[in-house]
Design an enzyme around this catalytic site. Structure first.
Site, mmCIF file in Angstrom:
data_model
loop_
_atom_site.group_PDB
_atom_site.id
_atom_site.type_symbol
_atom_site.label_atom_id
_atom_site.label_comp_id
_atom_site.label_asym_id
_atom_site.label_seq_id
_atom_site.Cartn_x
_atom_site.Cartn_y
_atom_site.Cartn_z
ATOM 1 N N ASN A 1 38.279 55.277 42.602
ATOM 2 C CA ASN A 1 38.346 55.801 41.328
ATOM 3 C C ASN A 1 39.767 55.791 40.712
ATOM 4 O OD1 ASN A 1 40.135 57.919 42.579
ATOM 5 N ND2 ASN A 1 38.211 58.808 43.544
ATOM 6 N N LYS B 1 31.984 37.367 51.532
ATOM 7 C CA LYS B 1 32.272 37.694 49.787
ATOM 8 C C LYS B 1 30.711 37.426 49.305
ATOM 9 C CE LYS B 1 34.297 36.221 45.661
ATOM 10 N NZ LYS B 1 35.159 35.245 44.926
ATOM 11 N N PRO C 1 31.273 60.899 54.698
ATOM 12 C CA PRO C 1 31.481 62.324 55.280
ATOM 13 C C PRO C 1 32.162 63.412 54.159
ATOM 14 C CG PRO C 1 32.925 60.778 56.234
ATOM 15 C CD PRO C 1 32.128 59.852 55.554
ATOM 16 N N ILE D 1 34.803 65.683 53.648
ATOM 17 C CA ILE D 1 36.054 66.284 54.631
ATOM 18 C C ILE D 1 36.222 67.528 54.517
ATOM 19 C CG2 ILE D 1 38.357 65.603 55.040
ATOM 20 C CD1 ILE D 1 38.014 62.960 54.071
ATOM 21 N N LYS E 1 31.175 74.712 43.443
ATOM 22 C CA LYS E 1 31.771 74.015 44.883
ATOM 23 C C LYS E 1 32.448 74.695 45.822
ATOM 24 C CE LYS E 1 34.776 69.839 45.673
ATOM 25 N NZ LYS E 1 35.481 68.730 45.184
ATOM 26 N N LYS F 1 30.985 74.297 49.609
ATOM 27 C CA LYS F 1 31.978 73.719 50.645
ATOM 28 C C LYS F 1 32.398 74.907 51.666
ATOM 29 C CE LYS F 1 32.317 69.578 48.442
ATOM 30 N NZ LYS F 1 31.701 68.464 48.939
#
Length: 397
Positions: free
Chosen positions: A208, A286, A303, A305, A337, A341
């Site tokens: 990103n 590739k 995962p 974190i 969130k 979380k």
């Protein structure tokens, strides 16, 4: 900043020992007193005369030197300092420290000291990556040993990779952070930063637009308040701050492993922009562009974190802070969130292209806590970091 501070500098063996001479000079420029200790291997690369001339002090070398013991015993020498620095710290010295050996002056001083110890590892890349060295490093971190470096680069042996000793000014920054008094002195804070890169094939990856600027600023602000900071960073555009322990990773799974290895911590700030997905299977070659269509990519979930650490039992940090980069309904999504979380705080921001925040110099965040949402005005990322660090210090008491 180091005026009047006393540094006991242990110089290990290795080609990087020549940097210790410049380190002595840099520390003295800032007002520190440096007492050098040379290992037998260190003397193969640095002469006692050169170290003594730059430090303007006696160099200590032998555990069984009766004259030295009469003037200043090794127990007194180990404690007549504000900080013990080992630079370069070889794989052998790390092993001795982790195993509690005391068979020469350097290792005896390290066993006898009641002061904080900072090491600057330096060794061949294969030695640095060896499982024994990784185990020793984990043990030393768990014992509260501070670590500066190592850096990536060309080795004297011709190989390339992590293992180069941190540069003298990087070590000076770590020394300053270790000796700094502040509300977070004695606290360990973990910070993640930057993007992760998830390989599609050997030449392509998923990522990103995170530059790592905000996470870097947070780590720097926490260190400025006296915290011992472990900085786990993906491939960021900005350089990591000085005076913190830097752990470089690439993928989400590597970042989780580095986070778990860095615990326990008093607080953890998860500012990294971790990719949600990775390729379901590793691709060794590739992918070729072929006529007849676009290849189908199969993904697997990475995962989580933040959720993993927030759900820990006894090993959970006392304060867990997550980040939420949103493009719409920022407070609503960030509040959800936080609950999902299980973290204590969420720092949320609007990263829509029109805001210029992603990769920019400024940020406008909302701090979501159990008490609700707190809007912060738009400010520089350094100012956001300073404000967040102050809140963390207050929360930790």
């Amino acid at each position: 900043m180091l005026a009047g501070k006393r540094i006991l500098l242990i110089i290990g063996g290795g080609i990087a020992a020549f940097k210790a001479l410049d380190l002595i000079r840099r520390l003295r420029e800032r007002g520190a007193t440096v007492t050098p200790v040379l290992t037998r291997a260190g003397e193969e690369f640095v002469t006692p005369l050169s170290a003594s001339a730059l430090a303007a002090r006696k160099v200590y070398r032998d555990l069984f030197d009766l004259t030295d013991e009469a003037e200043m015993g090794h127990i007194e020498l180990s404690r007549d300092a504000d900080l013990v620095v080992v630079a370069p710290c070889t794989a052998d010295l790390m092993a001795k420290m982790a195993g509690g050996h005391a068979d020469d002056l350097a290792s005896t001083l390290l066993m006898a000291t009641d002061k904080r110890v900072l090491i600057a590892p330096a060794m061949n890349v294969r030695m640095w990556e060896h499982p024994a060295t990784r185990r020793n490093l984990a043990t030393l971190r768990g014992d509260g040993i501070l670590v500066a470096g190592p850096n990536d680069g060309n080795m004297a042996c011709g190989e390339y990779g992590p293992g180069r000793m941190a540069e003298p000014m990087e070590i000076v920054g770590a020394v300053e952070a270790a000796l700094m008094d502040g509300p977070l002195k004695g606290r360990h804070v973990l910070v993640t930063s930057g993007p992760t890169h998830e390989p599609i094939d050997p030449v392509r990856y998923i990522a990103n637009r995170s530059s790592g600027a905000q996470g870097t600023a947070i780590a720097r602000a926490l260190a400025a308040l006296g915290a011992r900071v472990t900085f786990v960073t993906g491939p960021a555009e900005v350089a990591p701050p000085q005076g913190v322990e830097v752990v470089r990773v690439e993928t989400a799974r590597e970042m989780l492993a580095a986070v778990e290895a860095a615990l326990p911590a008093d607080a953890a700030v998860f500012a990294a922009a971790v990719a949600d997905w990775r390729m379901a299977e590793d691709v060794a070659q590739k992918m070729k562009k072929e006529a007849g269509g676009v290849p189908t990519l199969r993904f697997a979930e990475n995962p989580d974190i933040l959720a993993t650490v927030a759900a820990m039992g006894d090993g959970r940090p006392g304060l867990v802070v997550g980040f939420a980069a949103e493009t719409e309904r920022v407070v609503e999504h960030a509040t959800a969130k936080r609950a999902r979380k299980g973290c204590d705080w969420i720092v949320a921001n609007d990263v829509s292209p029109a805001t210029g925040i992603m990769g920019g110099a400024e940020n406008a965040v909302v701090l979501i806590t159990g008490a609700g949402a707190e809007d912060w005005p738009r400010m520089t990322k350094d100012q956001v970091a300073g404000r967040l660090a102050a809140r963390i210090a207050a929360a930790l008491g």
